[in-house]
Design an enzyme around this catalytic site. Structure first.
Site, PDB file in Angstrom:
ATOM      1  N   HIS C 124       0.242   1.390   6.576  1.00 29.43           N
ATOM      2  CA  HIS C 124       0.843   1.274   5.250  1.00 29.43           C
ATOM      3  C   HIS C 124       0.395   2.491   4.428  1.00 29.43           C
ATOM      4  O   HIS C 124      -0.695   3.014   4.646  1.00 29.43           O
ATOM      5  CB  HIS C 124       0.322  -0.021   4.623  1.00 29.43           C
ATOM      6  CG  HIS C 124       0.946  -0.406   3.318  1.00 29.43           C
ATOM      7  ND1 HIS C 124       0.570   0.148   2.117  1.00 29.43           N
ATOM      8  CD2 HIS C 124       1.916  -1.312   3.022  1.00 29.43           C
ATOM      9  CE1 HIS C 124       1.272  -0.409   1.131  1.00 29.43           C
ATOM     10  NE2 HIS C 124       2.099  -1.299   1.654  1.00 29.43           N
ATOM     11  N   ASP C 200      -7.872  -2.251   7.460  1.00 28.70           N
ATOM     12  CA  ASP C 200      -6.946  -2.709   6.432  1.00 28.70           C
ATOM     13  C   ASP C 200      -6.502  -4.116   6.818  1.00 28.70           C
ATOM     14  O   ASP C 200      -5.681  -4.297   7.710  1.00 28.70           O
ATOM     15  CB  ASP C 200      -5.758  -1.755   6.338  1.00 28.70           C
ATOM     16  CG  ASP C 200      -4.705  -2.256   5.346  1.00 28.70           C
ATOM     17  OD1 ASP C 200      -4.879  -3.354   4.783  1.00 28.70           O
ATOM     18  OD2 ASP C 200      -3.713  -1.537   5.146  1.00 28.70           O
ATOM     19  N   GLN C 203      -2.632  -7.686   5.661  1.00 34.66           N
ATOM     20  CA  GLN C 203      -1.700  -8.608   6.298  1.00 34.66           C
ATOM     21  C   GLN C 203      -2.419  -9.589   7.224  1.00 34.66           C
ATOM     22  O   GLN C 203      -1.834 -10.579   7.644  1.00 34.66           O
ATOM     23  CB  GLN C 203      -0.650  -7.826   7.115  1.00 34.66           C
ATOM     24  CG  GLN C 203       0.273  -6.947   6.297  1.00 34.66           C
ATOM     25  CD  GLN C 203       1.231  -7.740   5.419  1.00 34.66           C
ATOM     26  OE1 GLN C 203       1.480  -8.919   5.638  1.00 34.66           O
ATOM     27  NE2 GLN C 203       1.760  -7.083   4.402  1.00 34.66           N
ATOM     28  N   LYS C 226      -1.266 -11.513  -1.629  1.00 42.32           N
ATOM     29  CA  LYS C 226      -0.619 -11.865  -0.365  1.00 42.32           C
ATOM     30  C   LYS C 226      -1.279 -13.087   0.265  1.00 42.32           C
ATOM     31  O   LYS C 226      -0.877 -13.521   1.349  1.00 42.32           O
ATOM     32  CB  LYS C 226      -0.702 -10.692   0.624  1.00 42.32           C
ATOM     33  CG  LYS C 226       0.066  -9.458   0.199  1.00 42.32           C
ATOM     34  CD  LYS C 226       0.077  -8.409   1.307  1.00 42.32           C
ATOM     35  CE  LYS C 226       0.249  -7.002   0.774  1.00 42.32           C
ATOM     36  NZ  LYS C 226       1.641  -6.603   0.579  1.00 42.32           N
ATOM     37  N   CYS C 368       6.784   0.758   2.600  1.00 39.39           N
ATOM     38  CA  CYS C 368       5.601   1.604   2.400  1.00 39.39           C
ATOM     39  C   CYS C 368       5.003   2.060   3.718  1.00 39.39           C
ATOM     40  O   CYS C 368       3.776   2.090   3.884  1.00 39.39           O
ATOM     41  CB  CYS C 368       4.538   0.883   1.585  1.00 39.39           C
ATOM     42  SG  CYS C 368       5.069   0.556  -0.088  1.00 39.39           S
TER      43      CYS C 368
HETATM   44  C1  LIG Z   1      -0.822  -3.439   5.544  1.00 40.44           C
HETATM   45  C2  LIG Z   1      -0.978  -3.309   4.071  1.00 40.44           C
HETATM   46  N1  LIG Z   1      -2.003  -2.610   3.578  1.00 40.44           N
HETATM   47  C3  LIG Z   1      -2.208  -2.474   2.248  1.00 40.44           C
HETATM   48  C4  LIG Z   1      -1.360  -3.050   1.339  1.00 40.44           C
HETATM   49  C5  LIG Z   1      -1.622  -2.802  -0.116  1.00 40.44           C
HETATM   50  O1  LIG Z   1      -1.868  -3.946  -0.872  1.00 40.44           O
HETATM   51  P1  LIG Z   1      -1.665  -3.855  -2.445  1.00 40.44           P
HETATM   52  O2  LIG Z   1      -0.243  -3.458  -2.689  1.00 40.44           O
HETATM   53  O3  LIG Z   1      -1.959  -5.210  -2.959  1.00 40.44           O
HETATM   54  O4  LIG Z   1      -2.597  -2.823  -2.953  1.00 40.44           O
HETATM   55  C6  LIG Z   1      -0.269  -3.793   1.812  1.00 40.44           C
HETATM   56  C7  LIG Z   1       0.710  -4.447   0.913  1.00 40.44           C
HETATM   57  O5  LIG Z   1       1.382  -3.859   0.095  1.00 40.44           O
HETATM   58  C8  LIG Z   1      -0.072  -3.914   3.210  1.00 40.44           C
HETATM   59  O6  LIG Z   1       0.951  -4.609   3.700  1.00 40.44           O
END
Ligand SMILES: Cc1ncc(COP(=O)(O)O)c(C=O)c1O
Ligand SMILES: Cc1ncc(COP(=O)(O)O)c(C=O)c1O
Lengths: 163, 410, 410, 163
Positions: C124, C200, C203, C226, C368
């Site tokens: 991401h 990370d 998810q 999430k 993203c």
């Molecule tokens: C795999 C992953 N990493 C990081 C994020 C970032 O989370 P946030 O948008 O709450 O900062 C997301 C979701 O947007 C994600 O799906």
């Protein structure tokens, strides 16, 4: 707010059979890329300006029905026009689209008046089919992507000529 | 227009809560964080119960609606501080992040070793530590406008101090002394010297009618939770030219136009500075807080606080005389509704503890302004601070509880 | 233990909302952001209505209570991911800030020009852009574990790739493909090569039983919204030794032990990394979300999603055959409940728009993860994603709405 | 949970008449500062360790009744003790205080047992008056400030001797 407001027949037609798709050799043509950061749509505009006239224009890239049909109609609308004429069409189109976006600007009233004035300048013809997009704010950026890219292309072509 | 405080109090559910001692909650710590009216809580709950979805990327109905709510909140907040285009309004997690954003993104792009930054002795740590970190990292020189003995900034050396500085960062109102600083004068002087002006409005925006243009600010930071809004939301306003010329601060989703394995292109304003999923419900809550304050009228809010502060200064002087030292300017019109004091030789911590027995909540400590404490030659103060839901009976309750404190420790 | 989805659905007020078309809300976008159960909303409202005050600094009752609630949430969240001492749990505004914190604080202290960092092609933007920024700022070299054609990471060159790297940052589950990555294997290889491992878990943590130790992580980041929690809250877990050796990230109140005009001393963990007023209500909400998930049981949550994903893969294959391409691993046990697909030659944006008419919410776009999109040779996908409140009828609704979409565009 | 639990008479007495206030010349004495970042309290411990014994100890700084009385009682409790004895008192005192703080640690049960064992080791005497602080969690750091500072001082004195 039905889908028919968004997906008018003429839009679907341009989407299924896009006009002026392809590439131009660059240089001499100007090549400009546009991104919609929200959805990943990409537009490439190839622009051949000769003696102040948009002599040729091709569209590449990929995107949704709205961005693709908007680009296709745009190509049909500005090809053969002088640069000032093309700029007037851009202004008029963006004015039509801004009726929703202007909310984001502080001076909403001024902006509405200005938009109305700019739209009055030019006949948009088929492009008016895209007016329904205004009711789907997220899609406005789909519709304006190719136009912003063209505008940048005209600027670069002007700069290239001047330089 | 004057404030109908009794009606205002009804809007704040926490003021009805039962207290251990059986009394009522006398909340005198709004400078640390304000309470929230029902309308703010309802706006957030309604958002979660009907509309929640991630913003800016969704085509479907509730995502579009969530985006609209968030961007409407941005518009509202912009109008509230007299900002121009809404893309100059950036949401962050608190006021502290906003000031870090400026120090990092503007600072790293514009400051080099030896460059000077001008601060004041009365800043909150939020407007000190980010610059101290730049001092460590880049070797910038920090200068300070001193505090005069009258509780105001001493501007006698301003011309010398400002000479050659690249940036001036100043609070619009001290969270300890209540001092309203002459932001416009400092900004004009700074601009004449070619410096950029950062205003810490954390204590100012909630309490006075705010216009960033009139203040002469280039950046203006404040925080939602002190302004009847929720926790988890701060606001940075900045001038378009400056924001556009700055590199991004945090990296991630939303703030990019394109990402490749070998580089990225930032998004346009304001999203360039909003990496990741933003505090969506919190922006909605902050929008409702701004609506609430505008319905009261910020002039009325300010007038009420001047009046109440005047009453408090008079009452405390009358009841405690020389047993109490009150820090900061003596004129209510020159200060906000924040009263830091020393009482007899009872430590502020102990004062706060004993006041709590009467349901009176005041803060004790250095209030995140340790250099100011050192300047005052003390370790801590007790601090009572007011907002729209406070009235004279709260001041009386404070005074009564102080009597009890004195009795306890004597 | 299996999930009683019908009962779960009753806990989510948004699922009862009226939809424009008269149908029901079919929410299939939990990978972007999940909905919130009543208990989470109630916990936050109750907090604001009875206990709100700024934390960590107040002596009086409600401030102490607010601090206790926040620190209890920290404990809960720590237990939820199998963390050791609670001071290893740091609250930030979202998952993105957590990853930026590591890149900045750990990165600037430990990386020099030419040092290598290993990522993957499926990250991401939140786990790409912070490292791309370090590449720009420090000149670090970025390497990528490629994606194989089976939807899994291609580890055949891992030994070569990991050789000499200082840090490996990898997602535990792809937000586009659903791919569960072999985090432990990668972590062991990385540790053997002397690298630090950042996971990370944005998810992963909401959907699978999580134990940061078993995963072999040195840092683990995830995001509240999430995970049935509110917006405005992210969590970074890190090992004590690493966190202690890092310089602070943002500067301000809470994160300091002392501040002078010429320097400052950082506070101890976890506050060293929590500058300014934290997202207090949001931590309380996140704590309630964790309680809710633990009451369901994370094993049951995972089992339900494997089952539902299996049903979805079978249903979509049976109903759309070659008209549909589904990306990612084919085995439900090897992936999360995230289904990215292409359908006929209808653009994902248009699919999402038409599905919305039936109340079916799916995301369309690059999610993203633009480098992954380029790797797949596409610009965008449509993505349906599941959580505890989804059931087979939602999958059927999706399939029916896809039929309608096809009819519309043909 | 009345105030009397917190402010026992002996605490107020040590607050009003602190024992062992002052300074020692440093060096030879070790001088250590402690801050409570939450409230601004500052403690300075001057420590003179000779032949493994806390020969002298003085307290400077300023703070609330709890931090000041705790420091004063601490000084009385450890002066003249051997370093291992002083460390045992520190452990016992911190164990008494940790009955609330241990919640923050993952292994609550182990910690409680450990705390009980450590408290059993030493007679705290007057210091037990501070037990009521445990019910006021924000004040625990006031009570432990001087003890953490002393601990650091013993470490430094040890290092100085070794080096
Ligand atoms: C795999 C992953 N990493 C990081 C994020 C970032 O989370 P946030 O948008 O709450 O900062 C997301 C979701 O947007 C994600 O799906
Ligand atoms: C003057 C001032 N500036 C900045 C801040 C920081 O605000 P926050 O804690 O919300 O980041 C505060 C409040 O704590 C403040 O009083």
């Amino acid at each position: 707010m039905g889908l028919e407001d968004l997906y008018r027949e003429i839009i679907l037609d341009h989407y299924r059979s896009p006009r002026n798709r392809g590439e131009l050799e660059s240089p001499p043509a100007v090549r400009v890329e546009g991104y919609n950061p929200l959805c990943g749509d990409e537009i490439v505009v190839y622009l051949d300006v000769q003696d102040g006239v948009v002599a040729d224009l091709k569209i590449g890239g990929q995107g949704c029905s709205i961005s693709q049909s908007s680009a296709s109609m745009m190509a049909a609308a500005v090809k053969g026009k002088t640069v000032p004429e093309a700029r007037a069409v851009i202004r008029a189109f963006k004015a039509m689209m801004s009726i929703h976006e202007q909310r984001l600007d502080a001076d909403g009233d001024d902006a509405a008046e200005k938009a109305a004035a700019e739209m009055a300048e030019v006949k948009l013809g088929d492009l008016e089919a895209l007016q329904g997009v205004v009711r789907f704010p997220v899609r406005i950026k789909c519709a304006t992507l190719s136009w912003n890219t063209l505008q940048q292309g005209l600027d670069e072509a002007g700069a290239a000529q001047a330089g | 227009m004057t404030l109908d405080v009794a009606r205002v109090q009804k809007d704040f559910p926490i003021l009805d809560r039962a207290m251990p001692g059986g009394g009522r909650l006398v909340y005198l710590d709004s400078a640390a964080s304000s309470q929230k009216p029902q309308s703010v809580l309802d706006a957030m709950t309604r958002y979660y119960e009907t509309t929640h979805a991630n913003v800016h990327r969704g085509v479907y109905g509730i995502a579009e609606e969530a985006t609209r709510l968030m961007e409407e909140a941005r518009d509202k907040v912009g109008r509230f501080i007299g900002a121009g285009p809404s893309h100059e309004v950036i949401f962050a997690k608190n006021g502290t992040e906003c000031l870090n954003l400026v120090a990092n993104a503007w600072g790293r792009a514009n400051l080099r070793s030896g460059d000077a930054v001008l601060l004041t002795e009365i800043e909150h740590h939020a407007n000190l530590v980010p610059w101290l970190m730049l001092r460590e990292q880049l070797g910038v020189e920090l200068r300070y406008i001193p505090l005069g003995d009258d509780g105001h900034l001493d501007l006698s050396e301003l011309d010398r101090l400002v000479d050659g500085v690249k940036l001036v960062a100043v609070t619009a109102m001290s969270n300890v002394l209540g001092t309203l600083t002459p932001v416009r004068l400092i900004a004009d002087t700074a601009h004449a010297a070619g410096a950029v002006v950062v205003v810490d409005g954390a204590q100012y925006a909630p309490h006075l009618p705010t216009n960033v243009g009139d203040l002469g600010a280039d950046f203006f930071a404040f925080t939602g939770h002190k302004l009847l809004g929720p926790t988890g939301i701060g606001v940075l306003w900045g001038k378009t030219e400056l924001l556009e010329a700055m590199p991004p601060f945090l990296g991630g989703g939303e703030m990019i136009r394109d990402v490749r394995l070998d580089g990225f292109t930032p998004n346009e304003l304001p999203w360039k500075f909003e990496a990741g999923t933003p505090p969506i419900a919190e922006t909605v809550g902050l929008g409702a807080a701004v609506d609430y304050l505008e319905a009261l009228g910020m002039d009325a809010v300010r007038a009420h606080e001047v009046e109440l502060t005047g009453y408090a200064l008079r009452t405390l002087a009358a009841r405690f005389g020389p047993d109490m030292t009150i820090y900061g300017p003596t004129e209510p019109a020159e200060r906000g509704g924040v009263i830091s004091f020393a009482y007899k030789d009872i430590h502020p911590h102990d004062i706060s503890q004993v006041l709590d027995q009467s349901g009176v909540c005041v803060r004790a400590g250095h209030h995140c302004a340790k250099p100011l404490m050192r300047r005052l030659g003390i370790g801590a103060t007790a601090r009572a601070s007011f907002y729209v839901y406070n009235d004279e009976s709260d001041v009386d309750a404070l005074a009564d509880a102080l009597d009890a404190t004195s009795a306890f420790f004597s």
